[in-house]
Scaffold this active site. Sequence first.
Site, PDB file in Angstrom:
ATOM      1  N   LYS A   1       0.815  -1.222   0.000  1.00 45.65           N
ATOM      2  CA  LYS A   1       0.000   0.000   0.000  1.00 45.65           C
ATOM      3  C   LYS A   1       0.853   1.279   0.000  1.00 45.65           C
ATOM      4  CE  LYS A   1      -4.077  -1.972   2.347  1.00 45.65           C
ATOM      5  NZ  LYS A   1      -4.827  -1.969   3.626  1.00 45.65           N
TER       6      LYS A   1
ATOM      7  N   TYR B   1     -12.347  -2.119  -3.443  1.00 48.86           N
ATOM      8  CA  TYR B   1     -12.897  -2.051  -2.087  1.00 48.86           C
ATOM      9  C   TYR B   1     -14.434  -1.962  -2.083  1.00 48.86           C
ATOM     10  CZ  TYR B   1      -8.354  -1.692   0.256  1.00 48.86           C
ATOM     11  OH  TYR B   1      -7.098  -1.950   0.779  1.00 48.86           O
TER      12      TYR B   1
ATOM     13  N   ARG C   1       2.340  -6.284   9.978  1.00 49.71           N
ATOM     14  CA  ARG C   1       1.646  -5.182  10.637  1.00 49.71           C
ATOM     15  C   ARG C   1       2.033  -5.080  12.107  1.00 49.71           C
ATOM     16  NH1 ARG C   1      -4.071  -6.886   7.810  1.00 49.71           N
ATOM     17  NH2 ARG C   1      -4.013  -5.502   6.001  1.00 49.71           N
TER      18      ARG C   1
ATOM     19  N   ASN D   1      -1.971   0.408   7.403  1.00 50.73           N
ATOM     20  CA  ASN D   1      -1.556  -0.956   7.772  1.00 50.73           C
ATOM     21  C   ASN D   1      -0.744  -1.670   6.688  1.00 50.73           C
ATOM     22  OD1 ASN D   1      -3.580  -1.630   6.020  1.00 50.73           O
ATOM     23  ND2 ASN D   1      -4.870  -2.673   7.504  1.00 50.73           N
TER      24      ASN D   1
ATOM     25  N   HIS E   1      -2.146  -5.242   1.704  1.00 52.43           N
ATOM     26  CA  HIS E   1      -3.434  -5.903   1.482  1.00 52.43           C
ATOM     27  C   HIS E   1      -3.211  -7.352   1.092  1.00 52.43           C
ATOM     28  CE1 HIS E   1      -7.450  -6.779  -0.131  1.00 52.43           C
ATOM     29  NE2 HIS E   1      -6.811  -7.370  -1.129  1.00 52.43           N
TER      30      HIS E   1
ATOM     31  N   GLU F   1     -10.394 -10.520  -7.074  1.00 52.74           N
ATOM     32  CA  GLU F   1      -9.469  -9.370  -6.987  1.00 52.74           C
ATOM     33  C   GLU F   1      -8.359  -9.421  -8.040  1.00 52.74           C
ATOM     34  OE1 GLU F   1      -9.737  -8.342  -2.185  1.00 52.74           O
ATOM     35  OE2 GLU F   1      -8.000  -9.409  -2.955  1.00 52.74           O
TER      36      GLU F   1
HETATM   37  P1  DAT Z   1      -7.939  -6.289   5.581  1.00 53.22           P
HETATM   38  O1  DAT Z   1      -7.129  -5.244   4.853  1.00 53.22           O
HETATM   39  O2  DAT Z   1      -7.182  -6.855   6.743  1.00 53.22           O
HETATM   40  O3  DAT Z   1      -8.507  -7.341   4.673  1.00 53.22           O
HETATM   41  P2  DAT Z   1     -10.635  -5.181   5.643  1.00 53.22           P
HETATM   42  O4  DAT Z   1     -10.852  -5.857   4.311  1.00 53.22           O
HETATM   43  O5  DAT Z   1     -11.628  -5.431   6.710  1.00 53.22           O
HETATM   44  O6  DAT Z   1      -9.190  -5.530   6.231  1.00 53.22           O
HETATM   45  O7  DAT Z   1     -10.568  -3.624   5.395  1.00 53.22           O
HETATM   46  C1  DAT Z   1      -9.869  -3.076   4.306  1.00 53.22           C
HETATM   47  C2  DAT Z   1      -9.055  -1.909   4.779  1.00 53.22           C
HETATM   48  O8  DAT Z   1      -9.930  -0.872   5.223  1.00 53.22           O
HETATM   49  C3  DAT Z   1      -8.162  -2.222   5.966  1.00 53.22           C
HETATM   50  O9  DAT Z   1      -6.924  -2.746   5.568  1.00 53.22           O
HETATM   51  C4  DAT Z   1      -8.028  -0.889   6.621  1.00 53.22           C
HETATM   52  C5  DAT Z   1      -9.369  -0.232   6.356  1.00 53.22           C
HETATM   53  N1  DAT Z   1     -10.274  -0.418   7.493  1.00 53.22           N
HETATM   54  C6  DAT Z   1     -10.951  -1.542   7.822  1.00 53.22           C
HETATM   55  N2  DAT Z   1     -11.685  -1.370   8.927  1.00 53.22           N
HETATM   56  C7  DAT Z   1     -11.493  -0.093   9.299  1.00 53.22           C
HETATM   57  C8  DAT Z   1     -11.971   0.716  10.357  1.00 53.22           C
HETATM   58  N3  DAT Z   1     -12.808   0.239  11.272  1.00 53.22           N
HETATM   59  N4  DAT Z   1     -11.529   2.001  10.422  1.00 53.22           N
HETATM   60  C9  DAT Z   1     -10.684   2.495   9.514  1.00 53.22           C
HETATM   61  N5  DAT Z   1     -10.187   1.794   8.479  1.00 53.22           N
HETATM   62  C10 DAT Z   1     -10.579   0.513   8.373  1.00 53.22           C
HETATM   63 MG    MG Z   2      -9.901  -7.257   3.178  1.00 58.56          MG
END
Ligand code: DAT
Ligand code: MG
Length: 150
Positions: free
Chosen positions: A9, A49, A102, A112, A115, A126
Amino acid sequence: MERTLVVVKPDAMQRGLAGEIISRLERRGLRIVAMKMLHMDDAMAKKHYAVHEGKSFFEGLIKYITSSPIIAAVLEGPKAVEAARNTMGKTAPTEATPGTIRGDLALEIGYNLVHGSDSQETAKNEIPLFFTPEEIFTYERDIDQWIIES
Ligand code: DAT
Ligand code: MG
């Protein structure tokens, strides 16, 4: 063989952590079968996303992921999705175990670093957003015989 999409990222690119992140996944044994650097635009980010559309953090997430070039890669291996996710650590870096990307290198959920697809089905959706079939290589490494049980 199972495949997963990994994205280094914008924060990782800005912090000079691309090599470190790819290296950790590669050293785990995962095989790089596709890789490119690109700058995601708004439309691509929203597709990638789409599952998060409508959530409070969605707009910030789109702004962040389009803020700098990224590196996208397809990694392959037994249980590649699970292996990559475990190497990355939990979504919220303060909950991620030390030893994970992370858990070692990040603090905030919005920065973080990396991805990884969260299931085989997600990976199948994806990967085509980033790579054409011709950009994904089928090959074996000599060392695979010591990493991947046949
Ligand atoms: P991951 O990246 O671990 O698959 P995710 O798909 O739930 O996590 O979410 C995608 C991204 O969105 C994640 O890397 C960071 C952001 N994100 C997720 N939950 C969040 C939250 N509660 N507040 C802020 N950013 C968030
Ligand atoms: Mg995810």
